[in-house]
Design an enzyme around this catalytic site. Structure first.
Site, PDB file in Angstrom:
ATOM      1  N   HIS A 128     -15.689 -22.680  35.207  1.00 39.48           N
ATOM      2  CA  HIS A 128     -16.691 -23.698  34.397  1.00 39.48           C
ATOM      3  C   HIS A 128     -15.796 -24.952  34.065  1.00 39.48           C
ATOM      4  O   HIS A 128     -14.500 -24.691  34.177  1.00 39.48           O
ATOM      5  CB  HIS A 128     -17.097 -22.938  32.985  1.00 39.48           C
ATOM      6  CG  HIS A 128     -17.800 -23.412  32.110  1.00 39.48           C
ATOM      7  ND1 HIS A 128     -17.507 -24.610  31.176  1.00 39.48           N
ATOM      8  CD2 HIS A 128     -19.377 -23.247  31.930  1.00 39.48           C
ATOM      9  CE1 HIS A 128     -18.705 -25.122  30.634  1.00 39.48           C
ATOM     10  NE2 HIS A 128     -19.615 -24.386  30.999  1.00 39.48           N
ATOM     11  N   ASP A 205     -11.313 -16.515  30.562  1.00 36.64           N
ATOM     12  CA  ASP A 205     -12.497 -17.252  29.993  1.00 36.64           C
ATOM     13  C   ASP A 205     -13.635 -15.859  29.867  1.00 36.64           C
ATOM     14  O   ASP A 205     -14.257 -15.387  31.139  1.00 36.64           O
ATOM     15  CB  ASP A 205     -12.965 -18.181  30.733  1.00 36.64           C
ATOM     16  CG  ASP A 205     -14.306 -18.843  30.449  1.00 36.64           C
ATOM     17  OD1 ASP A 205     -14.994 -18.143  29.380  1.00 36.64           O
ATOM     18  OD2 ASP A 205     -15.001 -19.809  31.060  1.00 36.64           O
ATOM     19  N   GLN A 208     -18.787 -15.125  29.284  1.00 40.21           N
ATOM     20  CA  GLN A 208     -19.877 -14.197  29.950  1.00 40.21           C
ATOM     21  C   GLN A 208     -19.725 -12.676  30.237  1.00 40.21           C
ATOM     22  O   GLN A 208     -20.640 -11.968  30.568  1.00 40.21           O
ATOM     23  CB  GLN A 208     -20.225 -14.835  31.463  1.00 40.21           C
ATOM     24  CG  GLN A 208     -20.436 -16.265  31.326  1.00 40.21           C
ATOM     25  CD  GLN A 208     -21.996 -16.550  30.747  1.00 40.21           C
ATOM     26  OE1 GLN A 208     -22.638 -15.669  30.542  1.00 40.21           O
ATOM     27  NE2 GLN A 208     -22.150 -17.756  30.393  1.00 40.21           N
ATOM     28  N   LYS A 231     -23.075 -17.116  22.638  1.00 39.45           N
ATOM     29  CA  LYS A 231     -23.439 -16.613  23.827  1.00 39.45           C
ATOM     30  C   LYS A 231     -23.521 -14.853  23.331  1.00 39.45           C
ATOM     31  O   LYS A 231     -23.977 -14.217  24.203  1.00 39.45           O
ATOM     32  CB  LYS A 231     -22.750 -16.704  24.724  1.00 39.45           C
ATOM     33  CG  LYS A 231     -22.802 -18.066  25.167  1.00 39.45           C
ATOM     34  CD  LYS A 231     -21.876 -18.293  26.697  1.00 39.45           C
ATOM     35  CE  LYS A 231     -21.629 -19.645  27.175  1.00 39.45           C
ATOM     36  NZ  LYS A 231     -22.746 -20.360  27.313  1.00 39.45           N
ATOM     37  N   CYS A 374     -22.598 -26.207  34.729  1.00 42.33           N
ATOM     38  CA  CYS A 374     -21.197 -26.755  34.278  1.00 42.33           C
ATOM     39  C   CYS A 374     -20.109 -26.167  35.498  1.00 42.33           C
ATOM     40  O   CYS A 374     -19.054 -25.873  35.292  1.00 42.33           O
ATOM     41  CB  CYS A 374     -20.906 -26.337  33.069  1.00 42.33           C
ATOM     42  SG  CYS A 374     -21.725 -27.393  31.740  1.00 42.33           S
TER      43      CYS A 374
END
Length: 420
Positions: A128, A205, A208, A231, A374
């Protein structure tokens, strides 16, 4: 998880998300843009309202009752987040506005003070922008060198190439846990193990992954991990950085101001211990408390239940999408039980622009994402200007997948009639 269990889970959680009960353009709303942001359960919304209704006050700064109550709730939420990712201490959780700010915190506080010319940072082509641009800035300022892991034939993280790229010059490996475009689940534990053998730090990261699967930072053995609350059923404007306590304590402050100090003199200051050292100024108090409520909610549903249910949905989604010959699907195929990838599908449909597909689907009440998500470098790598993306969460159902697929087929037929 059986279909009966699926229906039980869906029936149990959907009443908590009243936004999903409304209509859009005269159609039942089918919300399939969860990788961009999730919907919020009533419990989270009520927590926000309760803070402002009953004990709105600043934290850590007052001895009066309202301030004490706000501070207690604010810090209790930090404890909940720490437990959610199995941090060794609540001090290892830093509140940020979002994951982007969390990565920038590490980039500026650790990167600028640690990296030197010739040091190497390993990223991947699927990152991202938030896990790419900060390191570009740091590399430009320090002379560090960026290196990139590419994809395998199945469009997954190329571990063999990573093993060839890493060396004693590598100071940082910063990778996404789950790609927001490809849906692949990267082997971050193995990545961290290899990186640490070379003395490199590791940032994950987890934007997700944290909403969809259990996260154990001690098992992953990462130095930092970031996630965005919005999220994972929490409000916008709140996220968190996990960092190993010794690593966080070794880092200089990122922002200066109130709350992050021990003592201030006219010519110098001393700093508070973590987490306060990285939380300058009045924080997003209500949002942090509501993040704790979101963690409570996800925990009550059960992350193992969410993960198992999403496997079922993923398998069904791809089974239906494979029946549309015009589609090109990106990322690895799910396993027979639907596991092995995230519950999202990025795709193109021949010459039909993803924005056009998204517009037609919206007219049918189906919300999906279209664009580069992104991940512009990844789309260039894939030779795709943009993609459409349907992303699921635990409150979605097979029926909604059927509505989406049916509307998608109609949209493709419509554009085929125009351009055919």
């Amino acid at each position: 998880m059986t279909l009966i269990q699926e229906k039980t889970l869906a029936n149990r959680v959907r009443p908590d998300f009243t936004i999903l009960l409304q209509e859009v353009n005269g159609h039942r709303l089918v919300y399939l843009d969860n990788a961009a942001t999730s919907q919020k359960p009533l419990q989270v919304i009520e927590t926000l309202k309760m803070y402002y209704d009953q004990y709105n006050s600043n934290v850590h700064r007052g001895v009066h009752t309202l301030s004490a109550r706000a501070t207690e709730a604010y810090e209790a939420a930090r404890e909940k987040v720490a437990k959610f990712v199995n941090a060794a201490s609540h001090q290892e959780i830093i509140y940020t506005r979002n994951a982007s700010e969390a990565i920038n915190l590490v980039a500026y506080a650790w990167g600028l003070s640690t990296l030197q010319r010739g040091d190497e940072i390993i990223l991947s082509v699927m990152e991202h922008h938030s896990n790419l641009v900060p390191w570009q800035i740091v590399a430009q300022k320090t002379g560090a060198v960026l290196k990139f892991v590419e994809l395998t034939e199945t469009q997954e993280f190329d571990m063999e190439q990573f093993k060839k790229l890493i060396s004693d010059k590598t100071k940082l490996v910063s990778v996404v846990h789950v790609s927001n475009t490809l849906g692949c689940i990267n082997p971050v534990r193995e990545i961290a193990e290899i990186a640490h053998k070379y003395g490199a730090k590791v940032l994950i990261d987890a934007c997700q992954s944290a909403p969809h699967m259990g996260i154990d930072v001690q098992v992953l053995d990462c130095d930092w991990l970031v996630a965005s609350g919005h999220k994972m059923c929490a409000p916008t404007g709140i996220g968190f950085l996990y960092g190993k306590l010794d690593v966080l304590r070794s880092m200089p402050p990122f922002l200066g101001g109130g709350e992050m100090i021990a003592d201030v003199f006219l010519d110098h200051s001393t700093y508070a211990d973590v987490p306060a050292k990285f939380e300058a100024g009045t924080p997003a108090i209500a949002e942090a408390i509501a993040l704790g409520a979101a963690v409570d909610y996800l925990t009550s549903v059960g992350m193992h239940n969410i993960e198992a249910y999403e496997h079922e949905l993923t398998g069904y989604l791809f089974e239906q999408l494979r029946q549309i010959p015009e589609l090109t699907l990106y990322g690895p195929k799910p396993k027979a039980d639907g596991s092995g990838r995230a519950a999202l599908a990025a795709f193109t449909a021949g010459d039909v622009h993803p924005h056009d597909l998204s517009t037609i689907l919206d007219q049918a009440g189906v919300a999906i994402r279209a664009g580069h998500h992104c991940t512009q470098p990844l789309h260039r790598y894939l030779k795709a200007q943009s993609t459409a993306r349907a992303s699921l969460y635990f409150y979605n159902t097979r029926e909604e997948i059927d509505i989406f697929v049916g509307s998608l087929k109609e949209a493709i037929e419509f554009f085929g009639g125009i351009f055919g």
